[in-house]
Scaffold this motif. Structure first.
Motif, PDB file in Angstrom:
ATOM      1  N   THR A   1     100.286  66.650   9.042  1.00 11.16           N
ATOM      2  CA  THR A   1      99.030  66.969   9.719  1.00 11.16           C
ATOM      3  C   THR A   1      97.902  66.177   9.055  1.00 11.16           C
ATOM      4  N   ASP A   2      96.706  66.312   9.597  1.00  9.87           N
ATOM      5  CA  ASP A   2      95.588  65.507   9.116  1.00  9.87           C
ATOM      6  C   ASP A   2      94.636  66.294   8.231  1.00  9.87           C
ATOM      7  N   SER A   3      94.914  67.575   8.019  1.00  5.47           N
ATOM      8  CA  SER A   3      94.125  68.404   7.099  1.00  5.47           C
ATOM      9  C   SER A   3      94.782  69.774   7.086  1.00  5.47           C
ATOM     10  N   GLU A   4      94.352  70.605   6.160  1.00  2.00           N
ATOM     11  CA  GLU A   4      94.871  71.977   6.149  1.00  2.00           C
ATOM     12  C   GLU A   4      94.390  72.746   7.375  1.00  2.00           C
ATOM     13  N   LEU A   5      93.225  72.343   7.888  1.00  2.00           N
ATOM     14  CA  LEU A   5      92.739  72.965   9.123  1.00  2.00           C
ATOM     15  C   LEU A   5      93.702  72.678  10.272  1.00  2.00           C
ATOM     16  N   ALA A   6      94.136  71.422  10.352  1.00  2.00           N
ATOM     17  CA  ALA A   6      95.088  71.050  11.402  1.00  2.00           C
ATOM     18  C   ALA A   6      96.400  71.788  11.185  1.00  2.00           C
ATOM     19  N   SER A   7      96.783  71.945   9.937  1.00  2.00           N
ATOM     20  CA  SER A   7      98.041  72.614   9.638  1.00  2.00           C
ATOM     21  C   SER A   7      98.020  74.068  10.097  1.00  2.00           C
ATOM     22  N   ILE A   8      96.926  74.764   9.814  1.00  2.00           N
ATOM     23  CA  ILE A   8      96.875  76.174  10.228  1.00  2.00           C
ATOM     24  C   ILE A   8      96.694  76.264  11.747  1.00  2.00           C
ATOM     25  N   ALA A   9      95.983  75.302  12.336  1.00  2.00           N
ATOM     26  CA  ALA A   9      95.836  75.293  13.799  1.00  2.00           C
ATOM     27  C   ALA A   9      97.199  75.080  14.459  1.00  2.00           C
ATOM     28  N   LEU A  10      97.975  74.156  13.897  1.00  2.00           N
ATOM     29  CA  LEU A  10      99.322  73.913  14.420  1.00  2.00           C
ATOM     30  C   LEU A  10     100.150  75.199  14.334  1.00  2.00           C
ATOM     31  N   GLY A  11      99.987  75.892  13.207  1.00  2.00           N
ATOM     32  CA  GLY A  11     100.714  77.153  13.008  1.00  2.00           C
ATOM     33  C   GLY A  11     100.312  78.208  14.021  1.00  2.00           C
TER      34      GLY A  11
ATOM     35  N   GLY B   1     105.686  81.925  19.920  1.00  2.00           N
ATOM     36  CA  GLY B   1     106.833  82.722  19.496  1.00  2.00           C
ATOM     37  C   GLY B   1     107.641  82.122  18.364  1.00  2.00           C
ATOM     38  N   GLY B   2     107.195  80.996  17.820  1.00  2.00           N
ATOM     39  CA  GLY B   2     107.966  80.309  16.785  1.00  2.00           C
ATOM     40  C   GLY B   2     107.664  80.797  15.382  1.00  2.00           C
ATOM     41  N   ARG B   3     108.481  80.279  14.453  1.00  2.00           N
ATOM     42  CA  ARG B   3     108.318  80.623  13.036  1.00  2.00           C
ATOM     43  C   ARG B   3     107.742  79.397  12.335  1.00  2.00           C
ATOM     44  N   TYR B   4     106.574  79.583  11.722  1.00  2.00           N
ATOM     45  CA  TYR B   4     105.839  78.458  11.135  1.00  2.00           C
ATOM     46  C   TYR B   4     105.621  78.670   9.650  1.00  2.00           C
ATOM     47  N   GLY B   5     105.655  77.576   8.913  1.00  2.00           N
ATOM     48  CA  GLY B   5     105.335  77.640   7.493  1.00  2.00           C
ATOM     49  C   GLY B   5     104.554  76.428   7.052  1.00  2.00           C
ATOM     50  N   THR B   6     103.776  76.612   5.992  1.00  2.00           N
ATOM     51  CA  THR B   6     103.083  75.496   5.367  1.00  2.00           C
ATOM     52  C   THR B   6     102.851  75.840   3.904  1.00  2.00           C
ATOM     53  N   ALA B   7     102.484  74.819   3.144  1.00  2.00           N
ATOM     54  CA  ALA B   7     102.190  75.039   1.729  1.00  2.00           C
ATOM     55  C   ALA B   7     100.871  74.375   1.405  1.00  2.00           C
TER      56      ALA B   7
ATOM     57  N   THR C   1      90.949  79.602  21.418  1.00  2.00           N
ATOM     58  CA  THR C   1      90.979  79.212  20.007  1.00  2.00           C
ATOM     59  C   THR C   1      89.554  78.958  19.511  1.00  2.00           C
ATOM     60  N   PRO C   2      89.378  78.929  18.192  1.00  2.39           N
ATOM     61  CA  PRO C   2      88.090  78.482  17.666  1.00  2.39           C
ATOM     62  C   PRO C   2      87.779  77.048  18.108  1.00  2.39           C
ATOM     63  N   PHE C   3      86.507  76.717  17.986  1.00  4.45           N
ATOM     64  CA  PHE C   3      85.956  75.457  18.490  1.00  4.45           C
ATOM     65  C   PHE C   3      86.743  74.227  18.023  1.00  4.45           C
ATOM     66  N   ILE C   4      87.112  74.246  16.753  1.00  5.26           N
ATOM     67  CA  ILE C   4      87.644  73.049  16.116  1.00  5.26           C
ATOM     68  C   ILE C   4      89.140  72.847  16.393  1.00  5.26           C
ATOM     69  N   ALA C   5      89.818  73.886  16.902  1.00  6.79           N
ATOM     70  CA  ALA C   5      91.272  73.952  16.709  1.00  6.79           C
ATOM     71  C   ALA C   5      92.134  73.593  17.904  1.00  6.79           C
ATOM     72  N   SER C   6      91.560  73.383  19.100  1.00  3.18           N
ATOM     73  CA  SER C   6      92.398  73.424  20.303  1.00  3.18           C
ATOM     74  C   SER C   6      93.476  72.349  20.354  1.00  3.18           C
ATOM     75  N   SER C   7      93.197  71.148  19.863  1.00  5.62           N
ATOM     76  CA  SER C   7      94.205  70.085  19.982  1.00  5.62           C
ATOM     77  C   SER C   7      95.462  70.419  19.184  1.00  5.62           C
ATOM     78  N   ALA C   8      95.288  70.872  17.945  1.00  6.43           N
ATOM     79  CA  ALA C   8      96.465  71.177  17.130  1.00  6.43           C
ATOM     80  C   ALA C   8      97.144  72.467  17.585  1.00  6.43           C
ATOM     81  N   VAL C   9      96.374  73.427  18.099  1.00  7.08           N
ATOM     82  CA  VAL C   9      96.997  74.631  18.648  1.00  7.08           C
ATOM     83  C   VAL C   9      97.862  74.243  19.854  1.00  7.08           C
ATOM     84  N   GLY C  10      97.316  73.381  20.713  1.00  4.95           N
ATOM     85  CA  GLY C  10      98.092  72.895  21.860  1.00  4.95           C
ATOM     86  C   GLY C  10      99.356  72.181  21.410  1.00  4.95           C
ATOM     87  N   GLU C  11      99.229  71.385  20.368  1.00  8.42           N
ATOM     88  CA  GLU C  11     100.400  70.669  19.844  1.00  8.42           C
ATOM     89  C   GLU C  11     101.468  71.665  19.370  1.00  8.42           C
ATOM     90  N   GLY C  12     101.013  72.733  18.703  1.00  9.98           N
ATOM     91  CA  GLY C  12     101.969  73.742  18.220  1.00  9.98           C
ATOM     92  C   GLY C  12     102.725  74.389  19.370  1.00  9.98           C
TER      93      GLY C  12
END
Lengths: 396, 308
Positions: free
Chosen positions: A61-71, A78-84, B76-87
Motif C-alpha cells: 500500500t502507499d501509507s498506513e492510511l491506505a492499508s487500513i482503508a484497504l482493510g 466479508g474477508g479476513r484482513y491483517g496488517t502490521a 467511507t470517510p473522505f480520504i478512503a474511498s479508493s482503497a476501500v473500493g480496492e478492498g
C-alpha cells in the motif's frame, strides 16, 4: 489453503512469529507498508505470498492510511484482513481505525510498540497503542515471542465473534520482542483450524451475499435513536469480548493441550496472598518476574488492556495491600495508562497504588530498577498527595 | 440513440437528498442504469457496491440503512474511498466473482483532486479493479461550495471570494501518469448522450482501474438556475471548457463539438464567473487556458494516431 511454513519447535523473532500467525490465520488480504520495527512482518508476508506458500493476496500500500482503508474494504466484503505497523503508522490510521471500530469490522493489526514522536525514536514504549485506549478495540499485549504468534490467532477469534465484531490490536515491544529470537512452538494448521474456523461475518456489518435480494446502505446516516443504539452496542461488544476471553483460553488449552494462558486475561506468578502485587504489560513482565523471583510478590502481566479486565484484576490483587504499577506510557494527568485505570476504580482497588512510569524511548528497565522500586514501595507509606502522583523510574 | 435506449431504469428513489438540477443525481441514475444493462461484450455485470466518500451522497443516498440507489452502498470517510473500493474488489477476485462484480467508487473532486489524492494514486498505480467516477462539480459542494483543486482559475467560491487565484489541477495528467487502462471525461447532455453512454459502457466492461471523470453541474455552487443544468452541461462541451476525451491504453479520442460556441455563453449563466466576466484581462486569461488545453489535447490525439 494450508500455509507452507514450518511446524513445531523453532527459534523465531517476534516479527517472524507474527508473520506465521497471519499465515496460520489464512487471511484473505494483507496490506503492507514499512515502518521500523514492524517492517519484517510485512516483508515476510510478501515473501510467503510471492512464493505461493500462502494464498493470501498481498498488496504494497502507499501509507498506513491506505492499508487500513484497504482493510475496511476487505472486511466489509466479508474477508479476513491483517496488517502490521508501529507508532507513527498506527497514529496515521486514527480516523479510519475509529471508523473500522464503529463500523464493526474485525480486522487485526499487529502493532510493534515504538515510542510515538516527537522526538523521533525507534525504541519501544507503549505511547503508540495506548493513544487508542479510548477506542472500542480490544488490545492485547504480548510478553514473549510465543504469545505474539498465539495472540494473532486469538485476536481473529475474538474479533470475529459475531457479537464482538471489532478490530483488534496485538501489541509487542519493538526490538525487545520484534527482533529477539526465542524458542517457540509453531502450531499445526489443522489444530489452528479447529481453534479459528473461517470467518462467519455478522450480517449487519458486511455486504449481503450476492444471492440476497436485500440491498444495504452501510454506514449511512441514521436517526438519533438508531445512532444511540449503535453507540450502546459498542459498549456491549467490548463487554461481550470480556466474557468470551476465558472461553477462548479454554478452547486453546483444549486443542493445544497446554494451560499456560490461565483464563486468558493475564500472565500471573507469585503467591496470591503476597502483600505487594505488581501490574505491568509487555516484554518487561519477564524482567519483573526475574527481579522478584525470590520475593513474596505477585506479578501480573496484563495480556488484555481492552477490554479492561477489572473483575479479574480485582481478584488477582485482592490479597495485596500495596499495588506497584509499572507503566510505559504517560497521560496528560501525569500518570501511566494502567495506573489511571486502577485509580478510576478506587472502590475495586482500595489498595495503595504506587504509580511508576519509565522505559521511554528505549530507556533500559533492568532488574535493579525494579528491585529499587519494590524497596521504595515496601518502606515508603504513600502520603495523601502521592496517591495521585507518579514516580519516574531509573535515571533521568 | 433511441429514446428507449436512454431512459434510465428507476434506480434513483425520489427521496434522495440531492438538490434540484443536480448534475450528479442525474448522472448517477444514468450510470447505474447503463452499467447494469448488457455491456458491449454482451455480458451483464452486477454492481457489488458503490463506495461513497464524504460527499452530497453521504447524506443524500439513504437513511437508516436504506439505499435510495437500488444497489449496495458503502459509505467511507473522505480520504478512503479508493482503497476501500480496492478492498471490496479484492474479495470479488478472491471469491472468483471478479468477472461478474463491479465495484464503483463515486467520489467528488475534493475527494479525488485533494484529500484522497494520495490513496487514489496508490489504488491507480496498483491498477485496482474499480470503476472510479470523479463526480466533478469543481468545488466542495456538500459543505457549501468552497474552493477545491478542481475549481477553475478565476471562479468565485465562498473561500475564494475574489476568484480562485491559482490554476486548476490537471487531474487527467495526474491519472495518465499512473498508466491506468482507461480514463475518460464525460458530460450528460443532449449532444453528448451517445458519448456518455459509450464511455460508461466501455468503462464498466473493462477490468482494472478505470476513471470516468464527469462534469456535474452544481446550481447552488455555480450560482446557476436549477433548470439550466442540462444546457450548461452542453455548453461546457460546445465551448470546449470541459473537453471530452477518451484514453484507452494507447488510443486517444477527442469528441469535438459540431458547432463551437464562445466561452462567454458558458460563463454568463453562472454567478461564480461574474467577476471574471467583468475583467477583460481575466476573461482573456481564462479563454487562453481553454485554448491551450484544447490544443494540447488535439496534439495528444494526433500523436496517438501517428503511433498506431
Amino acid at each position: 489453503m494450508k500455509p507452507a511454513i514450518p511446524t513445531g519447535p523453532a527459534v523465531l523473532t517476534g516479527n517472524t512469529a507474527a508473520a506465521y500467525g497471519f499465515a496460520l490465520a489464512d487471511i484473505d488480504v494483507f496490506g503492507g507498508y514499512p515502518i521500523t520495527p514492524s517492517t519484517e512482518v510485512t516483508e515476510q508476508i510478501a515473501a510467503l505470498a510471492s512464493r505461493g506458500s500462502i494464498s493470501t493476496i498481498y498488496r504494497n500500500t502507499d501509507s498506513e492510511l491506505a492499508s487500513i482503508a484497504l482493510g475496511i474494504g476487505v472486511s466489509t466484503a466479508g474477508g479476513r484482513y491483517g496488517t502490521a505497523t508501529s507508532s507513527q503508522g498506527l497514529a496515521l490510521m486514527c480516523e479510519l481505525l475509529h471508523w473500522a471500530t464503529t463500523a464493526r469490522l474485525p480486522l487485526v493489526i499487529a502493532n510493534v510498540n515504538r515510542s510515538l514522536g516527537a522526538p523521533w525514536s525507534i525504541h519501544p514504549d507503549q505511547t503508540d497503542s495506548l493513544l487508542f485506549r479510548d477506542m472500542f478495540m480490544p488490545q492485547i499485549y504480548c510478553s514473549n515471542v510465543q504469545e505474539v504468534l498465539d495472540m494473532i490467532l486469538w485476536a481473529y477469534r475474538l474479533a470475529e465473534d459475531e457479537e464482538v465484531s471489532l478490530p483488534t490490536l496485538v501489541s509487542f515491544d519493538g526490538f525487545l520482542l520484534s527482533h529477539t529470537a526465542e524458542n517457540v512452538v509453531i502450531p499445526a494448521f489443522e489444530d489452528v483450524q479447529k481453534f479459528l474456523p473461517p470467518r462467519t461475518p455478522n450480517k449487519n456489518f458486511v455486504l449481503p451475499d450476492r444471492s440476497d435480494p436485500h440491498v444495504m446502505n452501510l454506514q449511512c446516516p441514521c436517526d438519533a435513536k438508531e445512532h444511540t443504539k449503535r453507540k450502546k452496542a459498542l459498549v456491549d461488544s467490548l463487554r461481550r469480548a470480556e466474557t468470551i476471553i476465558p472461553a477462548i483460553a479454554a478452547d486453546w488449552h483444549r486443542i493445544f493441550g497446554a494451560s499456560n494462558y490461565g483464563n486468558g486475561f493475564a500472565r500471573v506468578s507469585g503467591p496470591n496472598n503476597a502483600d505487594v502485587a505488581v501490574i505491568t504489560m509487555g516484554s518487561i513482565v519477564g524482567t519483573v518476574e526475574e527481579a522478584f523471583a525470590n520475593e513474596p510478590v505477585r506479578v501480573i502481566g496484563l495480556r488484555f488492556f481492552r477490554p479492561f479486565p477489572m473483575r479479574e484484576l480485582k481478584a488477582l490483587v485482592s490479597g495485596a495491600s500495596k499495588v506497584l504499577v509499572i507503566d510505559r506510557s504517560i497521560l496528560p494527568d501525569g500518570m501511566g495508562a494502567l495506573s489511571h485505570e486502577l485509580r478510576l476504580r478506587e472502590k475495586e482497588f482500595p489498595q495503595d497504588v504506587y504509580s511508576f512510569v519509565g522505559g521511554f524511548g528505549g530507556q533500559d528497565l533492568s532488574e535493579t530498577v525494579f528491585r529499587s522500586a519494590l524497596e521504595f514501595v515496601r518502606t515508603h507509606a504513600l502520603s495523601e498527595n502521592e496517591r495521585s502522583q507518579t514516580f519516574w523510574l531509573g535515571e533521568q | 440513440m433511441k429514446p428507449k435506449e436512454i431512459a434510465p431504469f428507476q434506480t434513483l428513489d425520489p427521496r434522495h437528498g440531492l438538490c434540484p438540477g443536480c448534475g450528479s443525481a442525474i448522472a448517477m441514475a444514468h450510470t447505474l442504469s447503463i452499467i447494469s444493462r448488457p455491456l458491449p461484450s454482451g455480458r451483464t455485470r452486477r454492481v457489488r457496491a458503490v463506495v461513497l466518500p464524504a460527499s452530497c451522497w453521504s447524506i443524500g443516498s439513504g437513511w437508516n440503512g436504506e439505499s435510495f440507489l437500488g444497489v449496495n452502498l458503502v459509505n467511507t470517510p473522505f480520504i478512503a474511498s479508493s482503497a476501500v473500493g480496492e478492498g471490496i474488489s479484492l474479495m470479488s477476485k478472491r471469491q472468483g466473482r471478479d468477472e461478474e462484480d463491479i465495484t464503483m467508487v463515486w467520489a467528488g473532486d475534493g475527494s479525488s483532486f485533494d484529500i484522497g489524492l494520495g490513496l487514489l494514486s496508490g489504488a491507480a498505480s496498483r491498477n485496482a479493479d474499480i470503476l472510479y467516477v470523479i463526480n466533478d462539480n469543481q468545488s466542495y459542494g456538500n459543505t457549501g461550495a468552497q474552493e477545491s483543486g478542481a475549481t477553475p482559475e478565476g471562479a468565485r467560491t465562498v473561500t475564494s471570494p475574489l476568484g480562485k487565484s491559482i490554476p486548476q489541477k490537471d487531474i487527467m495528467g495526474i491519472m495518465l501518469a499512473h498508466s491506468i487502462p482507461y480514463y475518460a471525461t464525460a458530460i450528460l447532455s443532449v449532444p453528448t448522450l451517445t458519448d456518455f453512454y459509450s464511455k460508461a459502457q466501455v468503462a464498466a466492461d473493462m477490468k482494472g482501474f478505470r476513471v470516468l471523470h464527469l462534469l456535474s453541474v452544481c446550481p447552488p455552487g455555480w450560482k446557476s438556475p436549477t433548470d439550466a443544468s442540462v444546457d450548461l452541461a452542453e455548453l461546457a462541451f460546445s465551448t470546449r471548457v470541459f473537453p471530452l476525451i477518451e484514453i484507452a491504453g494507447d488510443a486517444v479520442r477527442l469528441t469535438k463539438p459540431k458547432h463551437e460556441k464562445p466561452v462567454e455563453e458558458y460563463l454568463k449563466p453562472q454567478g461564480r464567473f461574474a467577476q471574471l466576466l467583468a475583467s477583460e484581462e481575466r476573461l482573456a486569461a481564462f479563454k487562453a487556458t481553454v485554448e491551450k488545453r484544447w490544443r494540447a489535447l488535439c496534439a495528444l490525439e494526433k500523436s496517438a494516431e501517428e503511433h498506431t
